[in-house]
Enzyme design. Structure first.
Site: not given
Ligand code: C5P
Length: 234
Positions: A13, A62, A64, A67-69, A71, A181, A191, A211
């Site tokens: 990211d 990623d 996510k 939307d409607i099926p 699309t 973490r 988070q 990330g």
């Molecule tokens: O920086 P960090 O470790 O928090 O990044 C987590 C990544 O996982 C982000 O890119 C976030 O969009 C993704 N993510 C999330 N939780 C979810 C699905 C995806 O944190 N349920």
């Protein structure tokens, strides 16, 4: 119990495709899976994804889809031409939407389709705000079951949610776990439902997604090495 080693997916990211490519070449030689989110995909498009694939990495896109099926079907058809390893849809879109995603992928094995259950940035307080009167735990189980029935390859959830998914009923789903973490990484950022790499591995994660603990570190190589070592030791 899961027999196979938990693997690390780096959530790349960063601000720009240029910065991302530089980071990949400097720090990611030990990694196989790279998660690309909406910002870099919007900025870099197909060419950016192709350059990552040419570098030897597998891409988890990623976005996510929710939307409607019809699309979502169109989006998965288009995404299936990008050479992706995996793609996310949101399970809140329902079984029909996920079935449309599954059918759109057709007979190909890729991209793997992962259903996001409940964001790891949501705690009970935020959950109640947007879903009054419903239990997050129940919802996680119902959404994961719908993902399984619709043909999704896996679900995205927090490490703390994994205990809800017994092997007998949910064993057919890969478990992809963000909200990670490392223990010496104090900031949870946005988070809420977090765990260490080792906790997630022990709880049955097939993949962990990390990330900012890597990207914001002064020494990303060391953070990656430590995580890989933690996973190796589980
Ligand atoms: O920086 P960090 O470790 O928090 O990044 C987590 C990544 O996982 C982000 O890119 C976030 O969009 C993704 N993510 C999330 N939780 C979810 C699905 C995806 O944190 N349920």
């Amino acid at each position: 119990m899961k027999g196979k080693k938990t693997e690390l997916i780096l959530a790349l990211d960063l601000d720009s495709p240029e910065e991302a490519k530089k980071f990949l070449s400097m720090h990611c030689s030990k990694l196989k899976y790279i998660k690309i989110g909406p910002r870099l995909f919007i900025k870099g498009g197909k060419d950016f994804l192709s350059s990552i694939i040419e570098g030897g990495w597998e891409i988890f896109l990623d976005v996510k889809l929710h939307d409607i099926p019809n699309t979502v079907k169109g989006a998965v058809e288009a995404a299936s031409e990008l050479g992706l390893w995996a793609l996310t849809v949101h399970t809140a879109g329902g079984k029909n939407m996920m079935e449309a995603a599954f059918n759109a992928r057709g007979s190909c094995e890729k991209p793997l389709l992962f259903g996001v259950t409940v964001l790891t940035s949501m705690d009970e307080l935020v959950w109640k705000d947007v879903n009054p009167g419903s239990s997050m735990g129940e919802c996680l189980k119902i959404r994961a079951k719908a993902a399984l029935v619709a043909g999704m390859d896996g679900v995205v959830c927090s490490a703390k949610d994994l205990k809800l998914f017994n092997e007998e009923e949910y064993g057919g789903l890969l478990k992809v776990v963000p909200g990670i973490r490392p223990k010496d990484f104090l900031s949870k950022d946005d988070q809420k439902r977090v765990a260490t790499p080792a906790e997630a591995a022990r709880s049955g994660a097939d993949y962990i997604v990390v990330g900012r603990p890597v990207l914001n570190s002064d020494n990303p190589d060391k953070v990656i090495d430590n995580i890989l070592e933690d996973l190796e030791n589980e």
